[in-house]
Design a protein around this motif. Sequence first.
Motif, PDB file in Angstrom:
ATOM      1  N   ILE A 213       4.059 -53.161 -12.535  1.00 25.04           N
ATOM      2  CA  ILE A 213       3.884 -51.724 -12.302  1.00 25.04           C
ATOM      3  C   ILE A 213       2.529 -51.267 -12.842  1.00 25.04           C
ATOM      4  O   ILE A 213       1.844 -50.445 -12.222  1.00 25.04           O
ATOM      5  CB  ILE A 213       5.024 -50.925 -12.969  1.00 25.04           C
ATOM      6  N   ALA A 217      -0.436 -49.515 -10.724  1.00 25.03           N
ATOM      7  CA  ALA A 217      -0.963 -48.202 -11.122  1.00 25.03           C
ATOM      8  C   ALA A 217      -2.486 -48.221 -11.179  1.00 25.03           C
ATOM      9  O   ALA A 217      -3.165 -47.340 -10.630  1.00 25.03           O
ATOM     10  CB  ALA A 217      -0.386 -47.793 -12.478  1.00 25.03           C
ATOM     11  N   GLN A 225       0.082 -46.363 -16.811  1.00 24.97           N
ATOM     12  CA  GLN A 225       1.369 -46.553 -16.148  1.00 24.97           C
ATOM     13  C   GLN A 225       2.268 -45.329 -16.292  1.00 24.97           C
ATOM     14  O   GLN A 225       3.002 -44.974 -15.358  1.00 24.97           O
ATOM     15  CB  GLN A 225       2.062 -47.790 -16.719  1.00 24.97           C
ATOM     16  N   SER A 226       2.221 -44.681 -17.437  1.00 24.49           N
ATOM     17  CA  SER A 226       3.111 -43.541 -17.684  1.00 24.49           C
ATOM     18  C   SER A 226       2.843 -42.395 -16.716  1.00 24.49           C
ATOM     19  O   SER A 226       3.769 -41.811 -16.137  1.00 24.49           O
ATOM     20  CB  SER A 226       2.948 -43.045 -19.125  1.00 24.49           C
ATOM     21  N   TYR A 228       1.313 -42.613 -13.820  1.00 30.06           N
ATOM     22  CA  TYR A 228       1.670 -43.089 -12.479  1.00 30.06           C
ATOM     23  C   TYR A 228       3.170 -42.955 -12.240  1.00 30.06           C
ATOM     24  O   TYR A 228       3.618 -42.437 -11.210  1.00 30.06           O
ATOM     25  CB  TYR A 228       1.226 -44.535 -12.313  1.00 30.06           C
ATOM     26  N   THR A 229       3.975 -43.410 -13.200  1.00 34.01           N
ATOM     27  CA  THR A 229       5.427 -43.343 -13.071  1.00 34.01           C
ATOM     28  C   THR A 229       5.900 -41.899 -12.956  1.00 34.01           C
ATOM     29  O   THR A 229       6.786 -41.584 -12.151  1.00 34.01           O
ATOM     30  CB  THR A 229       6.107 -44.024 -14.272  1.00 34.01           C
ATOM     31  N   LYS A 233       7.742 -40.440  -9.606  1.00 37.46           N
ATOM     32  CA  LYS A 233       9.067 -39.837  -9.728  1.00 37.46           C
ATOM     33  C   LYS A 233       9.067 -38.404  -9.194  1.00 37.46           C
ATOM     34  O   LYS A 233       9.997 -37.980  -8.497  1.00 37.46           O
ATOM     35  CB  LYS A 233       9.481 -39.840 -11.201  1.00 37.46           C
ATOM     36  N   THR A 239      11.661 -43.741  -9.700  1.00 39.61           N
ATOM     37  CA  THR A 239      10.581 -44.390 -10.432  1.00 39.61           C
ATOM     38  C   THR A 239      10.040 -45.527  -9.544  1.00 39.61           C
ATOM     39  O   THR A 239      10.719 -45.952  -8.601  1.00 39.61           O
ATOM     40  CB  THR A 239      11.080 -44.985 -11.753  1.00 39.61           C
ATOM     41  N   PRO A 240       8.837 -46.021  -9.818  1.00 34.40           N
ATOM     42  CA  PRO A 240       8.337 -47.154  -9.036  1.00 34.40           C
ATOM     43  C   PRO A 240       9.294 -48.347  -9.039  1.00 34.40           C
ATOM     44  O   PRO A 240       9.474 -49.003  -8.010  1.00 34.40           O
ATOM     45  CB  PRO A 240       7.018 -47.496  -9.732  1.00 34.40           C
TER      46      PRO A 240
END
Length: 248
Positions: A213, A217, A225-226, A228-229, A233, A239-240
Amino acid sequence: MLNDNLLLKSILDKFNLSTQLQITCVNKDKKLKVQSSSTSYNLLKEEIDLALSSSKKLQNYIDTKMIEFVSLEENKEVGIIYINLNNEINDYFILGPFSTTNNLEIISYPYRPKYCITYIADLLLIIIKDSKSFNCKITEKFFSLNIKKTIEYIHKNYDEQLTIDSISKMLNIHKCYFCNSFKKETGMTFTNFLCKFRVEKSKELLLNPSLSILDIAISVGFNNQSYYTMMFKKLTNLTPLEYRKSLI
């Protein structure tokens, strides 16, 4: 219209990126329209002609899930599907070449068992429909030159660091004027538009289970990543990771 060659090429490149399988689009007059980006497995014109002339089942077939296999030579095959989608696509898509024999000593192109190709063909339809859904609002509207340039720039450089300041500087206009114009013409802020486009692009990469992930991202331009997630969402209600699992 999906028949626009630029959009078709984008669809074929997404497919190639997801499957590592060459794909060629040919119209009903059997003239080459588009191939996915450079690959070692490009079909020659003679092979395209042979594949289509050998096709029996797809001449008048409408069901887009049907696929026909054609042998070009020993251990070298292609799959052909005919797609007629709401009068927007009316073309043949040739998948391959590939081999159904897993013997690296005698083949120089990808090994794909036939049962696998049937699922891969369904993936093509998913990519087409997703591309149509996201692009219809963009392709059917008239945009001013500055906004059109911005959208084209995002399409080509979404994986880079793009900011309002950098785009405004590129266009040589004031950033407040740019923000107001972009929101007025697209119905979205520049930041929201960019995030939505990046999330759509990331869906293609989520098809590849070998990519983390975080890798995805970063590949589509998110810094972490945070974030992006969170954006994924917000835009998809998944979530991915949940989205990836839904594809299995």
